[in-house]
Motif scaffolding. Structure first.
Motif, PDB file in Angstrom:
ATOM      1  N   ALA A   1      -5.502   2.203   7.168  1.00 14.02           N
ATOM      2  CA  ALA A   1      -4.227   2.021   6.695  1.00 14.02           C
ATOM      3  C   ALA A   1      -3.118   1.443   7.723  1.00 14.02           C
ATOM      4  N   ALA A   2      -3.280   2.005   9.117  1.00 13.48           N
ATOM      5  CA  ALA A   2      -2.503   1.807  10.322  1.00 13.48           C
ATOM      6  C   ALA A   2      -3.033   0.212  10.556  1.00 13.48           C
ATOM      7  N   VAL A   3      -4.360  -0.200  10.756  1.00 15.54           N
ATOM      8  CA  VAL A   3      -4.717  -1.565  11.066  1.00 15.54           C
ATOM      9  C   VAL A   3      -4.128  -2.643   9.949  1.00 15.54           C
ATOM     10  N   GLY A   4      -4.309  -2.191   8.807  1.00 15.94           N
ATOM     11  CA  GLY A   4      -3.778  -3.107   7.793  1.00 15.94           C
ATOM     12  C   GLY A   4      -2.387  -3.362   7.827  1.00 15.94           C
TER      13      GLY A   4
ATOM     14  N   TRP B   1     -15.511 -13.031  -1.026  1.00 14.04           N
ATOM     15  CA  TRP B   1     -15.145 -13.761   0.210  1.00 14.04           C
ATOM     16  C   TRP B   1     -15.662 -12.950   1.326  1.00 14.04           C
ATOM     17  N   PHE B   2     -15.466 -11.289   1.370  1.00 13.54           N
ATOM     18  CA  PHE B   2     -15.497 -10.657   2.558  1.00 13.54           C
ATOM     19  C   PHE B   2     -16.499  -9.385   2.340  1.00 13.54           C
TER      20      PHE B   2
ATOM     21  N   LYS C   1     -11.357  -4.238   2.985  1.00 11.73           N
ATOM     22  CA  LYS C   1     -10.133  -3.215   2.918  1.00 11.73           C
ATOM     23  C   LYS C   1      -9.056  -3.359   3.756  1.00 11.73           C
ATOM     24  N   ILE C   2      -9.169  -3.872   4.959  1.00 11.11           N
ATOM     25  CA  ILE C   2      -8.142  -4.091   5.847  1.00 11.11           C
ATOM     26  C   ILE C   2      -7.258  -5.269   5.336  1.00 11.11           C
ATOM     27  N   LEU C   3      -7.683  -6.334   4.907  1.00 11.29           N
ATOM     28  CA  LEU C   3      -6.934  -7.410   4.715  1.00 11.29           C
ATOM     29  C   LEU C   3      -6.162  -7.091   3.055  1.00 11.29           C
TER      30      LEU C   3
ATOM     31  N   LEU D   1      -0.867   2.560  -0.544  1.00 14.15           N
ATOM     32  CA  LEU D   1      -1.231   2.432  -1.965  1.00 14.15           C
ATOM     33  C   LEU D   1      -2.285   1.562  -1.931  1.00 14.15           C
ATOM     34  N   GLY D   2      -2.322   0.453  -1.192  1.00 15.64           N
ATOM     35  CA  GLY D   2      -3.540  -0.522  -0.900  1.00 15.64           C
ATOM     36  C   GLY D   2      -4.646   0.006  -0.683  1.00 15.64           C
ATOM     37  N   LEU D   3      -4.535   1.062   0.265  1.00 15.12           N
ATOM     38  CA  LEU D   3      -5.669   1.812   0.913  1.00 15.12           C
ATOM     39  C   LEU D   3      -6.562   2.346  -0.192  1.00 15.12           C
TER      40      LEU D   3
END
Length: 289
Positions: free
Chosen positions: A100-103, A150-151, A158-160, A225-227
Motif C-alpha cells: 500500500a505504501a509503495v503504490g 501484462w504483469f 499489485k503495486i501498479l 481499497l486497491g490493496l
C-alpha cells in the motif's frame, strides 16, 4: 501602594497576587475543560460500536445467529490472539502495508505532480486532463484482468493497481485547489513582484492546501481499497490472502480478523492526515458543527 524602591506593597500587592492566582486558576480550568471535552468525544464515538458488540455477543451466545456465518466477537478476538501470537498476522500485515505504501507513493506522487502542472499551466491542462479524466472512469475491477495479463500475479501488478487508485484523487483535488485560488491574490503577487517560484510556494500551495489534504485522505483510502482488490485477485501473502485462504476453509472468524485489520489501519492513516490538517490549517476559521 508603591514604596520608593518601586515595589508594590500593602493591599495593592495582595490584589495583584490574587489577580494572578485567579488567572492561573482560570487557565487550569480551561485546560481541564478541554481535556474533558476530548474524553467526552471519545466516549460518544465508542457508544455505538460497543452497543453493537454487546448485542452481537449476546445473540451469538444464545445461538440466535449461526457461528459459521457470524462468529461472536469473543471468537474473533481469540482468532486474532492466535494469529498475532504465532507471528502470522504480523507477517501478512507488513507485506500489505509495504504494498500500500509503495503504490500510494508512486500513484499519489505522480497525481500530485501532474495536478500541479495541469493547474498551473493551461496548455498542460488541455493536453493532459482529457486523457486523465477518461482513464479515471475505468473501474478497478475492469482493468484488473489486463494488469494480470501484462504483469502477471507478481508484486508489480499489485503495486501498479494500487498506484492507479491513488493517482486520481490527488490529481483531481490538486488541480481543483489550484484553480480555486482567488485571482486577486495573483494581482497582489504581481504588485509585490513575486517570481514564479514565490507565487507557487507562498501563494498557490497555501491556497490549495485544504484541497491537497482532502486529496491525500481520499488517495490513502483508495490505495487501501486497491490493496484489497490486488491481494484478492491472486496472492500468496498479505491480509487479502489471509482472508481468501480462511474463506476456502470456512474459517469465518479469521475472515473477520482480516476485515477488521483493514478497517483499523485505514482509520489510523486517515486520523494521521486529519491531525496534519489541524496543524497546517490552523488559519482556517471553519464551521465545526
Amino acid at each position: 501602594m508603591i514604596n520608593p524602591t518601586g515595589t508594590i506593597t500593602g493591599p495593592a500587592k495582595a490584589e495583584a497576587i490574587g489577580g494572578a492566582t485567579q488567572q492561573a486558576e482560570g487557565k487550569d480550568t480551561a485546560v481541564r475543560r478541554k481535556r474533558n471535552d476530548k474524553w467526552a468525544i471519545v466516549v460518544r464515538g465508542l457508544i455505538l460500536p460497543i452497543s453493537v458488540l454487546i448485542i452481537w455477543q449476546i445473540a451469538g451466545s444464545l445461538e440466535l445467529i449461526s457461528k459459521t456465518l457470524l462468529p461472536t466477537p469473543l471468537a474473533i478476538f481469540q482468532a486474532f490472539i492466535e494469529l498475532a501470537s504465532s507471528g502470522e498476522l504480523i507477517k501478512h500485515l507488513k507485506i500489505s502495508v509495504y504494498r500500500a505504501a509503495v503504490g500510494f507513493l508512486l500513484g499519489g506522487g505522480l497525481g500530485l505532480l501532474l495536478g500541479l502542472v495541469s493547474g498551473l499551466f493551461r496548455r498542460a491542462e488541455e493536453t493532459l486532463d482529457p486523457t486523465v479524466q477518461m482513464l479515471r472512469m475505468i473501474p478497478h475491477l475492469a482493468i484488473t484482468p489486463l494488469f494480470i495479463l501484462w504483469f502477471g500475479f507478481g508484486e508489480l501488478s499489485k503495486i501498479l493497481l494500487i498506484a492507479k487508485g491513488a493517482f486520481f484523487p490527488l490529481y483531481v483535488n490538486t488541480f481543483l485547489g489550484i484553480r480555486s485560488a482567488d485571482s486577486k491574490l495573483f494581482d497582489v503577487a504581481r504588485i509585490l513582484e513575486f517570481n514564479r517560484w514565490n507565487q507557487i510556494t507562498r501563494l498557490v500551495i497555501p491556497a490549495a492546501m485544504p484541497n491537497l489534504l482532502l486529496g491525500l485522505r481520499l488517495s490513502l483510502g483508495v490505495a487501501w481499497l486497491g490493496l484489497v482488490v490486488a491481494e484478492l485477485m491472486g496472492s500468496s501473502e498479505g491480509i487479502g490472502y489471509l482472508i481468501m485462504d480462511a474463506r476456502q476453509f470456512s474459517q469465518t472468524q479469521i475472515v473477520f480478523v482480516g476485515i477488521i485489520i483493514f478497517a483499523i489501519v485505514g482509520k489510523v492513516t486517515d486520523s494521521l492526515v486529519r491531525l496534519l490538517e489541524k496543524k497546517l490549517l490552523k488559519w482556517r476559521d471553519s464551521y465545526n458543527g
